[in-house]
Enzyme design. Structure first.
Site, PDB file in Angstrom:
ATOM      1  CG  ASP A 350     -44.847 -62.043 -45.444  1.00  0.00           C
ATOM      2  OD1 ASP A 350     -45.138 -63.111 -44.905  1.00  0.00           O
ATOM      3  OD2 ASP A 350     -45.075 -60.934 -44.916  1.00  0.00           O
ATOM      4  CD  GLU A 386     -47.950 -65.839 -45.974  1.00  0.00           C
ATOM      5  OE1 GLU A 386     -47.816 -66.588 -44.992  1.00  0.00           O
ATOM      6  OE2 GLU A 386     -47.591 -64.647 -45.957  1.00  0.00           O
TER       7      GLU A 386
END
Length: 703
Positions: A350, A386
């Site tokens: 993330d 990401e």
């Protein structure tokens, strides 16, 4: 032994960090560069009563440590760290606050929200500068000493699927089973449901190769959400980097290991979505739960010259300081632990840009990337980033080092806009179909580095992409101001559910085109769980706080006629992807290379079989196009396919390009018809749909 009788600590060892049992006692080791004293706190078996506080007697290289003879696995513990409470200089020590061991491998008890959890006095005129002296232990979860026994993995070895053959299924561990009426209630939302044979059979029949789990690290339920009657559903709010989320377990951490063993036995890899960019402690006004109380100035990036405040590149209040060697060690130790102890096959990071930030900004040669690239355990698993955060120069798609794949939001937006019928999308769509070589063809990276998706947990489901013009997030309680503002969606005539058959048929056609495009593109496809049967979130494109039927998969939809038809269609598309190497390029290479006479690796044509020139690419009204791809099979024969795309509303005739071939119509997203030979040198593609043709014979070799 009764913990109240455990009151003598030997010096112990500074390594390994955490609480480690050797059968005769437990060694405790915790990092803090700035503490002046650290107390080990022992609790009763229910974690409610504090029985002993014992100083860790030694500190070596900024690691505090001690050995507790006769202590056994199952012991409940926490820490209290002494040192300056001086927020202006980055220090927030407060021994009145019990803090979790950052290396805790199992937790017991929930966070019970109380003002005592905050290191400062709430509602005081001096805000976080005024120290709070209430004991937080009654409101805190506690760490459990675990027994480091080898787990019996049986004969289920990790599948080790090559990147080129990988297809990812993104799923929420709880939400995938909460509405499974064929499961007993206690199993729903747990690891046991993830390992249920019926779910495994479903994903096997679909043809995906990897299950990507949204966060399973223990996470915090935000106070502001609970006060609204909501919950943190997604879990991007980490409380512990080594312990699984307790609510996903029935008996203990082995529940997750057993699920992974069953998934491996079924030939499925397991990838974890992990959140090392920030923690659940938030900004300077957040609670003191672990890292803040142990050594705030080391664990977090603070504003230079005003260390009271946190650098907030994540948008979540704080940023983990991976430039500090002990913090980087914590993250890599955590990753290695999940590989070694849980057998996971990869990680999706993330806000991965945050992890690659050094003092000068994002650096593909940062310590984090370097450590992963050389680690014998971590370099061999799948690594996905990401590639953005909200910090300076935070959008870094394509800038990660070799060895990493990246979520490609350019792919998502382009494919949605193309099938919506937007002008001027031909060139961008062509690039996305061919692995986004304009972004990833550097440093000898491969097409698999582009993780393609048309929907993910963050945003609309694909069903909602074709059902809503705008988001409907009212249930989040944020006035509809949250979530993506640019969804590139279209409702095709009515907002949300409708009984209009014409609108429904158009939506289904566009939906199939979107999803077929995903699996007929070079790169690594990622499917959002539920998209295979038309799952909807009622137009909510930011369902992070909806731990309810809005987010949970609706398995009754999977059993409907339309749901079954869509699942069968996607299973067929995935089977075609596996069967045709031209649909999953292994490298970028030279697009103009002839693999057989007159047929190059990649060729583009308009609907009249004319090669696309610059004028055609630049024509804003041009939409339809034909992609011919060729690739060598292992036996040396050539696989040739034609992908014909018509995003317009009306049917369109396509002339097939020379040299003439015997073509098989393998897929028609409009007609859902079986494979059939093409008898003419032209073919009609219905509006809002695509057709895939495969050459039956190239140069005398079967394709």
């Amino acid at each position: 032994m009764d913990p109240s009788q455990l009151n003598r600590l030997g010096p112990g060892q500074p390594y390994p960090l955490g609480a480690v049992s050797d059968g005769l006692g437990v060694n405790f080791a915790v990092f803090s560069a700035n503490a002046t004293r650290i107390e080990l706190c022992l609790f009763d078996a229910r974690g409610r009563k504090e029985l002993r506080r014992i100083d860790l007697p030694e500190c070596t290289d900024e690691v505090w440590h001690g050995y507790l003879p006769d202590a056994q696995p199952g012991l409940i513990y926490g820490y209290r760290a002494h040192g300056p409470y001086d927020p202006r200089n980055g220090h927030r020590f407060n021994p009145h606050k019990l803090v979790l061991d950052p290396y805790a491998r199992q937790l017991t008890g929930p966070v019970s929200w109380s003002d005592a959890l905050f290191g400062y006095r709430l509602n005081h005129a001096r805000a976080d500068l005024a120290m709070d002296r209430r004991d937080s232990a009654p409101a805190m979860p506690k760490a459990v000493v675990t027994e480091d026994l080898p787990f019996n993995w049986g004969n289920s070895k990790a599948p080790h699927i090559p990147w080129t053959d990988t297809t990812i299924y993104e799923v929420h561990l709880r939400g995938v089973s909460m509405q499974r009426e064929d499961l007993r209630q206690p199993l729903r939302g747990t690891c046991a449901a993830l390992a249920d044979p019926r779910f495994i059979e479903h994903v096997q029949r679909l043809g995906v190769t990897a299950i990507e789990l949204m966060p399973v690290h223990a996470f915090l339920q935000d106070r502001f959400l609970l006060e609204r009657g909501l919950r943190n559903y997604w879990g991007y709010n980490t409380l512990s980097y080594f312990a699984p989320e307790p609510t996903y377990l029935q008996r203990g951490p082995n529940d997750l290991r057993q699920a992974i063993r069953r998934l491996h036995a079924a030939g499925l890899e397991v990838i974890l979505d992990v959140v090392y960019n920030h923690t659940c402690e938030g900004s300077e006004l957040g609670p003191t739960l672990s890292w803040r109380g142990l050594d705030n100035a080391s664990y977090y990036r603070l504003v230079p010259g005003d260390e009271r405040y946190y650098i907030n590149d994540t948008g979540c209040g704080n940023t983990v300081n991976l430039s500090h060697p002990r913090v980087l060690q914590m993250v890599t130790d955590s990753l290695r632990y999940w590989v070694q102890s849980y057998g996971v096959d990869g990680f999706r990071f993330d806000l991965g840009v945050t992890l690659g930030r050094e003092g000068t900004g994002f650096d593909p040669g940062s310590g984090f990337f370097d450590v992963l690239g050389q680690d014998p355990d971590l370099a061999r698993v799948k690594l996905i980033s990401e590639p953005w955060d909200i910090g300076p120069d935070g959008y870094q798609l394509g800038s990660h080092p070799p060895g990493f794949a990246e979520w490609n939001d350019r792919y998502r937006d382009t494919v949605r806009r193309y099938w919506r019928g937007d002008e001027g999308m031909r060139g961008d769509m062509a690039a996305r179909l061919c692995g986004s070589r304009d972004i990833f063809d550097r440093r000898h990276r491969r097409p698999w580095a582009s993780v393609n998706f048309v929907a993910s947990h963050d945003g609309f489901t694909t069903q909602d992409v074709v059902s809503y013009d705008g988001s409907h997030n009212e249930a989040n309680g944020e006035g509809g101001n949250d979530g993506h503002s640019e969804n590139y969606s279209h409702n095709w005539g009515a907002e949300g559910p409708t009984q209009d058959e014409g609108i429904l048929l158009r939506r289904q056609r566009v939906q199939r085109a979107l999803l077929a495009t995903l699996f007929l593109s070079d790169g690594t496809p990622m499917l959002l769980a539920g998209d295979e049967f038309g799952n909807s979130q009622d137009g909510n494109n930011n369902a992070y706080c909806q731990d309810n039927a809005v987010s949970w998969l609706d398995w009754t939809q999977a059993q409907s006629d339309s749901g079954r038809a869509l699942s069968n269609f996607l299973a067929r598309v995935l089977a075609l992807r596996r069967a045709h190497p031209s649909l999953r390029a292994t490298r970028f290479g030279d697009a103009s290379q002839e693999l057989c006479p007159g047929i190059s690796a990649i060729s583009w044509f308009d609907s009249e079989a004319k090669p696309m020139d610059q004028g055609a690419w630049d024509d804003p009204q041009g939409r339809a196009m034909l992609l011919r791809r060729a690739a060598l099979r292992e036996d040396g024969s050539v696989d040739v396919t034609l992908l014909l795309l018509n995003p317009g509303p009306e049917a369109l005739g396509f002339t097939l390009p020379e040299p003439a071939q015997s073509w098989i119509r393998e897929l028609d997203s409009a007609a859902l018809s079986p494979a059939a030979p093409v008898s003419e040198g032209s073919i009609t593609v219905e509006g809002n749909s695509l057709t895939l043709l495969a050459a039956a014979n190239v140069n005398g070799a079967s394709s």
